[in-house]
Design an enzyme around this catalytic site. Structure first.
Site, PDB file in Angstrom:
ATOM      1  N   PRO A 183     -21.547 -59.833 -69.386  1.00 18.63           N
ATOM      2  CA  PRO A 183     -21.547 -59.255 -70.735  1.00 18.63           C
ATOM      3  C   PRO A 183     -22.865 -59.400 -71.498  1.00 18.63           C
ATOM      4  O   PRO A 183     -22.960 -60.121 -72.490  1.00 18.63           O
ATOM      5  CB  PRO A 183     -20.411 -60.016 -71.417  1.00 18.63           C
ATOM      6  CG  PRO A 183     -20.426 -61.353 -70.753  1.00 18.63           C
ATOM      7  CD  PRO A 183     -20.805 -61.087 -69.324  1.00 18.63           C
ATOM      8  N   CYS A 184     -23.877 -58.675 -71.067  1.00 19.23           N
ATOM      9  CA  CYS A 184     -25.180 -58.755 -71.723  1.00 19.23           C
ATOM     10  C   CYS A 184     -25.128 -58.224 -73.158  1.00 19.23           C
ATOM     11  O   CYS A 184     -26.043 -58.485 -73.941  1.00 19.23           O
ATOM     12  CB  CYS A 184     -26.255 -58.065 -70.899  1.00 19.23           C
ATOM     13  SG  CYS A 184     -25.908 -56.367 -70.465  1.00 19.23           S
TER      14      CYS A 184
END
Length: 176
Positions: free
Chosen positions: A138-139
């Protein structure tokens, strides 16, 4: 497994069309949601993998991603990844990124510090830019030092999606 043994597929979610690629070890790519199937199809044509319409080969991963995007369940961390070709630094940064709790954000500097390289904020940014398994790594939870949203997606043009994902996660936390 050679690149020719990698398989990919596409599926529709409430956020748009998503491409997935996997090896025998796990997911190797997850595209950002695209507004239409053609854009998604064009993106996965550039991947060095064989396309299959048999989404049942990806059924578990698709279920987890759809449940997440529909705000029903947050089980993306259980999806097995194959990041074996990444550098050790990238693997470490992505592991740290995956540990950021749903609905929370952390700065590039925080991720760099957690990785043992406190002055490597720019390198963390490169790791995020080279993340081919978006959503699952989950950047979108990594933000600038001042808390502002920074570039996301190819060409850094998907800040709207980054904001929508963070809002989705906040709503999920409110319900659970």
């Amino acid at each position: 497994m050679t690149a020719s043994n990698l398989i990919n597929t596409k599926f529709q979610s409430v956020f748009g069309w998503i491409g997935l690629e996997k090896s025998s070890k796990g997911i190797t790519r997850c595209s950002l949601p695209q507004m239409n199937e053609d854009i998604c199809r064009k993106e996965i044509l550039g991947w060095n993998s064989n396309h299959t319409v048999k989404t049942d080969l990806f059924s578990e991963e698709i279920k987890h991603i759809n449940d997440y995007l529909e705000g029903k369940n947050y089980s993306l961390p259980v999806i097995t990844l194959d990041i074996s070709k990444a550098s050790e630094f990238y693997k470490n940064v992505w592991k740290i990124c995956r540990s950021i709790p749903i609905g929370n954000t952390r700065s590039y500097k925080w991720v760099a510090t957690q990785s043992g390289s406190p002055k490597a904020s720019r390198a963390v940014g490169q790791a995020m830019a080279n993340n081919k398994i978006t959503l699952i790594i989950p950047c979108h939870r990594v933000v600038g030092a001042d808390g502002n949203l920074t570039g996301f997606g190819k060409g850094k043009t998907r800040l709207d999606l980054k904001m929508d994902l963070l809002k989705l996660e906040s709503n999920y936390l409110l319900k659970h």
